[in-house]
Design a protein around this motif. Structure first.
Motif, PDB file in Angstrom:
ATOM      1  N   ARG A   1      12.495  11.272 -17.598  1.00 28.96           N
ATOM      2  CA  ARG A   1      11.539  12.217 -17.019  1.00 28.96           C
ATOM      3  C   ARG A   1      11.056  11.613 -15.709  1.00 28.96           C
ATOM      4  N   LEU A   2      11.165  12.390 -14.650  1.00 30.36           N
ATOM      5  CA  LEU A   2      10.742  11.935 -13.333  1.00 30.36           C
ATOM      6  C   LEU A   2       9.346  12.471 -13.034  1.00 30.36           C
ATOM      7  N   ILE A   3       8.434  11.579 -12.745  1.00 30.98           N
ATOM      8  CA  ILE A   3       7.093  11.954 -12.316  1.00 30.98           C
ATOM      9  C   ILE A   3       7.046  11.703 -10.807  1.00 30.98           C
ATOM     10  N   PRO A   4       6.928  12.756  -9.989  1.00 28.89           N
ATOM     11  CA  PRO A   4       6.905  12.570  -8.536  1.00 28.89           C
ATOM     12  C   PRO A   4       5.696  11.754  -8.087  1.00 28.89           C
ATOM     13  N   SER A   5       5.858  11.034  -6.993  1.00 23.43           N
ATOM     14  CA  SER A   5       4.743  10.259  -6.451  1.00 23.43           C
ATOM     15  C   SER A   5       4.008  11.067  -5.384  1.00 23.43           C
ATOM     16  N   LEU A   6       2.769  10.706  -5.175  1.00 22.71           N
ATOM     17  CA  LEU A   6       1.898  11.310  -4.172  1.00 22.71           C
ATOM     18  C   LEU A   6       1.877  12.836  -4.270  1.00 22.71           C
ATOM     19  N   ASN A   7       2.186  13.521  -3.152  1.00 24.41           N
ATOM     20  CA  ASN A   7       2.079  14.985  -3.122  1.00 24.41           C
ATOM     21  C   ASN A   7       3.440  15.668  -3.265  1.00 24.41           C
ATOM     22  N   ARG A   8       4.342  15.046  -3.979  1.00 24.79           N
ATOM     23  CA  ARG A   8       5.682  15.627  -4.147  1.00 24.79           C
ATOM     24  C   ARG A   8       5.753  16.493  -5.401  1.00 24.79           C
ATOM     25  N   VAL A   9       6.679  17.465  -5.355  1.00 26.04           N
ATOM     26  CA  VAL A   9       6.845  18.438  -6.429  1.00 26.04           C
ATOM     27  C   VAL A   9       8.323  18.486  -6.806  1.00 26.04           C
ATOM     28  N   LEU A  10       8.628  18.367  -8.102  1.00 25.83           N
ATOM     29  CA  LEU A  10       9.999  18.443  -8.594  1.00 25.83           C
ATOM     30  C   LEU A  10      10.271  19.885  -9.010  1.00 25.83           C
ATOM     31  N   VAL A  11      11.326  20.490  -8.434  1.00 26.56           N
ATOM     32  CA  VAL A  11      11.619  21.907  -8.628  1.00 26.56           C
ATOM     33  C   VAL A  11      13.043  22.087  -9.131  1.00 26.56           C
TER      34      VAL A  11
ATOM     35  N   GLY B   1      15.806  21.772   3.389  1.00 27.85           N
ATOM     36  CA  GLY B   1      14.855  20.707   3.089  1.00 27.85           C
ATOM     37  C   GLY B   1      14.891  20.325   1.622  1.00 27.85           C
ATOM     38  N   GLY B   2      14.028  19.428   1.270  1.00 27.60           N
ATOM     39  CA  GLY B   2      13.993  18.917  -0.090  1.00 27.60           C
ATOM     40  C   GLY B   2      15.036  17.830  -0.286  1.00 27.60           C
ATOM     41  N   THR B   3      14.837  17.039  -1.290  1.00 26.13           N
ATOM     42  CA  THR B   3      15.765  15.966  -1.630  1.00 26.13           C
ATOM     43  C   THR B   3      16.390  16.286  -2.975  1.00 26.13           C
ATOM     44  N   GLN B   4      17.711  16.323  -3.016  1.00 27.15           N
ATOM     45  CA  GLN B   4      18.417  16.639  -4.250  1.00 27.15           C
ATOM     46  C   GLN B   4      18.376  15.440  -5.204  1.00 27.15           C
ATOM     47  N   VAL B   5      18.052  15.718  -6.478  1.00 26.66           N
ATOM     48  CA  VAL B   5      17.974  14.684  -7.504  1.00 26.66           C
ATOM     49  C   VAL B   5      18.750  15.172  -8.714  1.00 26.66           C
ATOM     50  N   LYS B   6      19.591  14.307  -9.289  1.00 33.36           N
ATOM     51  CA  LYS B   6      20.343  14.693 -10.481  1.00 33.36           C
ATOM     52  C   LYS B   6      19.871  13.842 -11.653  1.00 33.36           C
ATOM     53  N   LEU B   7      19.376  14.510 -12.697  1.00 35.23           N
ATOM     54  CA  LEU B   7      18.912  13.836 -13.902  1.00 35.23           C
ATOM     55  C   LEU B   7      19.575  14.471 -15.107  1.00 35.23           C
ATOM     56  N   VAL B   8      20.247  13.692 -15.915  1.00 34.12           N
ATOM     57  CA  VAL B   8      20.885  14.140 -17.159  1.00 34.12           C
ATOM     58  C   VAL B   8      21.675  15.432 -16.915  1.00 34.12           C
TER      59      VAL B   8
END
Length: 98
Positions: free
Chosen positions: A4-14, A73-80
């Motif tokens: 589970r990724l918890i974003p730091s500061l003012n970031r939002v995982l979408v 924009g945004g940063t792509q993240v791959k989890l599971v």
């Protein structure tokens, strides 16, 4: 065990919402007809940032919100084996309501 990724500061995982490519009857839809808003569902939010006085400025969206995203924009993240995108709170264009 799932990560589970918890974003730091003012970031939002979408998690982006992908328009359906078939109808419920199984008819394939052409790409042009399935074009929708660039939207996503908020999966996780960071705690926010601090202003000059040290006060916490919370993120203005919450988990479960449907949001309107910028075209780029945004940063792509791959989890599971799932693809997500990280955005800064100020990059999100708004929330969508029914």
């Amino acid at each position: 065990m799932a990560k589970r990724l918890i974003p730091s500061l003012n970031r939002v995982l979408v998690e982006k919402i992908v328009p359906p490519s078939k109808t419920s009857a199984g008819i394939l839809l052409p790409e042009k007809s399935s074009k929708q808003l660039n939207s996503g569902r908020v999966v996780a939010v960071g705690p926010g940032t601090r202003d000059r006085e040290g006060n916490l400025m919370a993120v203005c969206v919450k988990e479960g919100d449907t949001v309107l995203l910028p075209e780029y924009g945004g940063t792509q993240v791959k989890l599971v084996d799932k693809e997500y995108h990280l955005y800064r709170d100020e990059d999100i264009l708004g929330t969508l309501h029914d």
